[in-house]
Design a protein around this motif. Structure first.
Motif, PDB file in Angstrom:
ATOM      1  N   LEU A   5      -6.951  -3.598  -5.432  1.00 22.82           N
ATOM      2  CA  LEU A   5      -5.952  -2.641  -4.954  1.00 22.82           C
ATOM      3  C   LEU A   5      -4.957  -2.311  -6.049  1.00 22.82           C
ATOM      4  O   LEU A   5      -4.403  -3.207  -6.676  1.00 22.82           O
ATOM      5  N   LEU A   6      -4.718  -1.023  -6.245  1.00 23.66           N
ATOM      6  CA  LEU A   6      -3.614  -0.545  -7.074  1.00 23.66           C
ATOM      7  C   LEU A   6      -2.628   0.114  -6.119  1.00 23.66           C
ATOM      8  O   LEU A   6      -2.965   1.098  -5.460  1.00 23.66           O
ATOM      9  N   SER A   7      -1.434  -0.449  -6.036  1.00 26.03           N
ATOM     10  CA  SER A   7      -0.461   0.016  -5.057  1.00 26.03           C
ATOM     11  C   SER A   7       0.873   0.317  -5.716  1.00 26.03           C
ATOM     12  O   SER A   7       1.170  -0.175  -6.801  1.00 26.03           O
ATOM     13  N   ASP A   8       1.681   1.095  -5.030  1.00 22.39           N
ATOM     14  CA  ASP A   8       3.029   1.377  -5.500  1.00 22.39           C
ATOM     15  C   ASP A   8       4.063   0.569  -4.713  1.00 22.39           C
ATOM     16  O   ASP A   8       5.245   0.661  -4.984  1.00 22.39           O
ATOM     17  N   ASN A   9       3.605  -0.224  -3.726  1.00 25.08           N
ATOM     18  CA  ASN A   9       4.561  -1.016  -2.948  1.00 25.08           C
ATOM     19  C   ASN A   9       3.994  -2.378  -2.574  1.00 25.08           C
ATOM     20  O   ASN A   9       2.785  -2.556  -2.433  1.00 25.08           O
ATOM     21  N   GLU A  22      -7.587  -8.627  -3.773  1.00 26.88           N
ATOM     22  CA  GLU A  22      -6.610  -8.766  -4.843  1.00 26.88           C
ATOM     23  C   GLU A  22      -5.964  -7.419  -5.119  1.00 26.88           C
ATOM     24  O   GLU A  22      -6.568  -6.382  -4.869  1.00 26.88           O
ATOM     25  N   GLY A  23      -4.763  -7.463  -5.691  1.00 27.91           N
ATOM     26  CA  GLY A  23      -4.118  -6.209  -6.033  1.00 27.91           C
ATOM     27  C   GLY A  23      -2.914  -6.398  -6.908  1.00 27.91           C
ATOM     28  O   GLY A  23      -2.502  -7.519  -7.202  1.00 27.91           O
ATOM     29  N   ILE A  24      -2.360  -5.278  -7.311  1.00 29.96           N
ATOM     30  CA  ILE A  24      -1.187  -5.281  -8.180  1.00 29.96           C
ATOM     31  C   ILE A  24      -0.316  -4.085  -7.814  1.00 29.96           C
ATOM     32  O   ILE A  24      -0.820  -3.055  -7.367  1.00 29.96           O
ATOM     33  N   VAL A  25       0.989  -4.246  -7.993  1.00 27.44           N
ATOM     34  CA  VAL A  25       1.940  -3.162  -7.748  1.00 27.44           C
ATOM     35  C   VAL A  25       2.305  -2.555  -9.100  1.00 27.44           C
ATOM     36  O   VAL A  25       2.721  -3.267 -10.019  1.00 27.44           O
ATOM     37  N   LEU A  26       2.123  -1.239  -9.212  1.00 26.33           N
ATOM     38  CA  LEU A  26       2.393  -0.512 -10.449  1.00 26.33           C
ATOM     39  C   LEU A  26       3.265   0.702 -10.161  1.00 26.33           C
ATOM     40  O   LEU A  26       3.231   1.244  -9.057  1.00 26.33           O
ATOM     41  N   HIS A  27       4.006   1.131 -11.200  1.00 24.06           N
ATOM     42  CA  HIS A  27       4.860   2.308 -11.012  1.00 24.06           C
ATOM     43  C   HIS A  27       4.758   3.322 -12.151  1.00 24.06           C
ATOM     44  O   HIS A  27       5.028   4.493 -11.952  1.00 24.06           O
ATOM     45  N   GLU A  28       4.388   2.899 -13.338  1.00 25.12           N
ATOM     46  CA  GLU A  28       4.356   3.773 -14.504  1.00 25.12           C
ATOM     47  C   GLU A  28       2.937   4.253 -14.809  1.00 25.12           C
ATOM     48  O   GLU A  28       1.975   3.514 -14.637  1.00 25.12           O
ATOM     49  N   LYS A  53       0.468   7.472  -2.539  1.00 21.12           N
ATOM     50  CA  LYS A  53       1.621   7.799  -3.376  1.00 21.12           C
ATOM     51  C   LYS A  53       1.322   7.554  -4.856  1.00 21.12           C
ATOM     52  O   LYS A  53       1.714   8.342  -5.710  1.00 21.12           O
ATOM     53  N   LEU A  54       0.615   6.483  -5.150  1.00 19.95           N
ATOM     54  CA  LEU A  54       0.245   6.192  -6.535  1.00 19.95           C
ATOM     55  C   LEU A  54      -0.722   7.252  -7.062  1.00 19.95           C
ATOM     56  O   LEU A  54      -0.636   7.660  -8.214  1.00 19.95           O
ATOM     57  N   PRO A  72     -16.270   1.666 -11.204  1.00 21.83           N
ATOM     58  CA  PRO A  72     -16.296   1.413  -9.772  1.00 21.83           C
ATOM     59  C   PRO A  72     -15.943   2.659  -8.962  1.00 21.83           C
ATOM     60  O   PRO A  72     -15.447   3.639  -9.506  1.00 21.83           O
ATOM     61  N   LEU A  73     -16.197   2.575  -7.679  1.00 23.63           N
ATOM     62  CA  LEU A  73     -15.817   3.639  -6.764  1.00 23.63           C
ATOM     63  C   LEU A  73     -14.298   3.575  -6.593  1.00 23.63           C
ATOM     64  O   LEU A  73     -13.745   2.505  -6.361  1.00 23.63           O
ATOM     65  N   ILE A  74     -13.632   4.700  -6.704  1.00 24.78           N
ATOM     66  CA  ILE A  74     -12.176   4.760  -6.545  1.00 24.78           C
ATOM     67  C   ILE A  74     -11.875   5.494  -5.255  1.00 24.78           C
ATOM     68  O   ILE A  74     -12.292   6.635  -5.066  1.00 24.78           O
ATOM     69  N   VAL A  75     -11.138   4.815  -4.356  1.00 26.61           N
ATOM     70  CA  VAL A  75     -10.872   5.346  -3.018  1.00 26.61           C
ATOM     71  C   VAL A  75      -9.369   5.395  -2.777  1.00 26.61           C
ATOM     72  O   VAL A  75      -8.667   4.400  -2.957  1.00 26.61           O
ATOM     73  N   GLU A  76      -8.892   6.562  -2.359  1.00 27.62           N
ATOM     74  CA  GLU A  76      -7.483   6.719  -2.000  1.00 27.62           C
ATOM     75  C   GLU A  76      -7.283   6.237  -0.567  1.00 27.62           C
ATOM     76  O   GLU A  76      -8.040   6.617   0.337  1.00 27.62           O
ATOM     77  N   ILE A  77      -6.254   5.408  -0.361  1.00 29.93           N
ATOM     78  CA  ILE A  77      -5.964   4.911   0.982  1.00 29.93           C
ATOM     79  C   ILE A  77      -4.529   5.279   1.368  1.00 29.93           C
ATOM     80  O   ILE A  77      -3.658   5.349   0.512  1.00 29.93           O
ATOM     81  N   PRO A  78      -4.285   5.517   2.629  1.00 30.65           N
ATOM     82  CA  PRO A  78      -2.916   5.800   3.076  1.00 30.65           C
ATOM     83  C   PRO A  78      -2.114   4.508   3.160  1.00 30.65           C
ATOM     84  O   PRO A  78      -2.671   3.421   3.309  1.00 30.65           O
ATOM     85  N   ASP A  79      -0.816   4.638   3.061  1.00 30.35           N
ATOM     86  CA  ASP A  79       0.076   3.507   3.308  1.00 30.35           C
ATOM     87  C   ASP A  79       1.317   4.046   4.002  1.00 30.35           C
ATOM     88  O   ASP A  79       1.369   5.212   4.372  1.00 30.35           O
ATOM     89  N   ARG A  80       2.308   3.216   4.174  1.00 32.51           N
ATOM     90  CA  ARG A  80       3.474   3.644   4.950  1.00 32.51           C
ATOM     91  C   ARG A  80       4.283   4.746   4.278  1.00 32.51           C
ATOM     92  O   ARG A  80       5.073   5.420   4.904  1.00 32.51           O
ATOM     93  N   HIS A  81       4.089   4.957   2.978  1.00 30.84           N
ATOM     94  CA  HIS A  81       4.808   6.000   2.258  1.00 30.84           C
ATOM     95  C   HIS A  81       4.024   7.300   2.170  1.00 30.84           C
ATOM     96  O   HIS A  81       4.528   8.273   1.630  1.00 30.84           O
ATOM     97  N   GLY A  82       2.821   7.307   2.671  1.00 31.21           N
ATOM     98  CA  GLY A  82       1.966   8.489   2.564  1.00 31.21           C
ATOM     99  C   GLY A  82       2.406   9.610   3.475  1.00 31.21           C
ATOM    100  O   GLY A  82       3.227   9.437   4.372  1.00 31.21           O
ATOM    101  N   THR A  83       1.801  10.779   3.270  1.00 28.76           N
ATOM    102  CA  THR A  83       2.172  11.950   4.063  1.00 28.76           C
ATOM    103  C   THR A  83       1.403  12.038   5.370  1.00 28.76           C
ATOM    104  O   THR A  83       1.806  12.725   6.277  1.00 28.76           O
ATOM    105  N   SER A  84       0.284  11.327   5.464  1.00 21.81           N
ATOM    106  CA  SER A  84      -0.501  11.399   6.689  1.00 21.81           C
ATOM    107  C   SER A  84       0.118  10.514   7.762  1.00 21.81           C
ATOM    108  O   SER A  84       0.878   9.605   7.481  1.00 21.81           O
ATOM    109  N   ASN A  85      -0.223  10.791   9.002  1.00 18.96           N
ATOM    110  CA  ASN A  85       0.251   9.975  10.106  1.00 18.96           C
ATOM    111  C   ASN A  85      -0.539   8.672  10.095  1.00 18.96           C
ATOM    112  O   ASN A  85      -1.697   8.636  10.504  1.00 18.96           O
ATOM    113  N   ILE A  86       0.089   7.609   9.642  1.00 17.82           N
ATOM    114  CA  ILE A  86      -0.610   6.355   9.389  1.00 17.82           C
ATOM    115  C   ILE A  86      -1.210   5.750  10.650  1.00 17.82           C
ATOM    116  O   ILE A  86      -2.314   5.215  10.614  1.00 17.82           O
TER     117      ILE A  86
END
Length: 102
Positions: A5-9, A22-28, A53-54, A72-86
């Motif tokens: 997971l690559l996440s912004d939160n 496993e995952g990591i929080v990134l911002h830059e 958001k990332l 690898p396959l790269i998949v966008e997932i929604p989270d609480r900051h996304g624009t879709s209705n989670i």
């Protein structure tokens, strides 16, 4: 093959960690590009999950990886900051995965 997971939160990272991913929080942008490169060069990982958001933060970098690499396959997932209705998105995922309407 493993997920990563690559996440912004931190909330999404903790949730996925509870599911064993496993995952990591990134911002830059630079961090994101470097981590994507590292994961793509590791044959252990088959799927990279990236929060919405990332993905919006650096689409050109991510689309370059998606278009020019077989794995690898790269998949966008929604989270609480996304624009879709989670809640609707999660409900749909559950229905598609196990056939239960909530």
């Amino acid at each position: 093959m493993k997920f990563f997971l690559l996440s912004d939160n931190i909330d999404t990272q903790i949730g996925m960690r509870l599911a064993g991913i496993e995952g990591i929080v990134l911002h830059e942008k630079k961090e994101i590009a470097q981590k994507l490169e590292d994961i793509c060069n590791d044959p252990e990982y088959g799927i990279i999950l990236i929060t919405e958001k990332l993905m919006k933060r650096c689409p050109e970098i991510i689309y370059d990886f998606k278009l020019n690499r077989k794995r690898p396959l790269i998949v966008e997932i929604p989270d609480r900051h996304g624009t879709s209705n989670i809640s609707d998105t999660i409900t749909q995922y559950i229905y598609e995965a196990i056939g239960i309407q909530i």
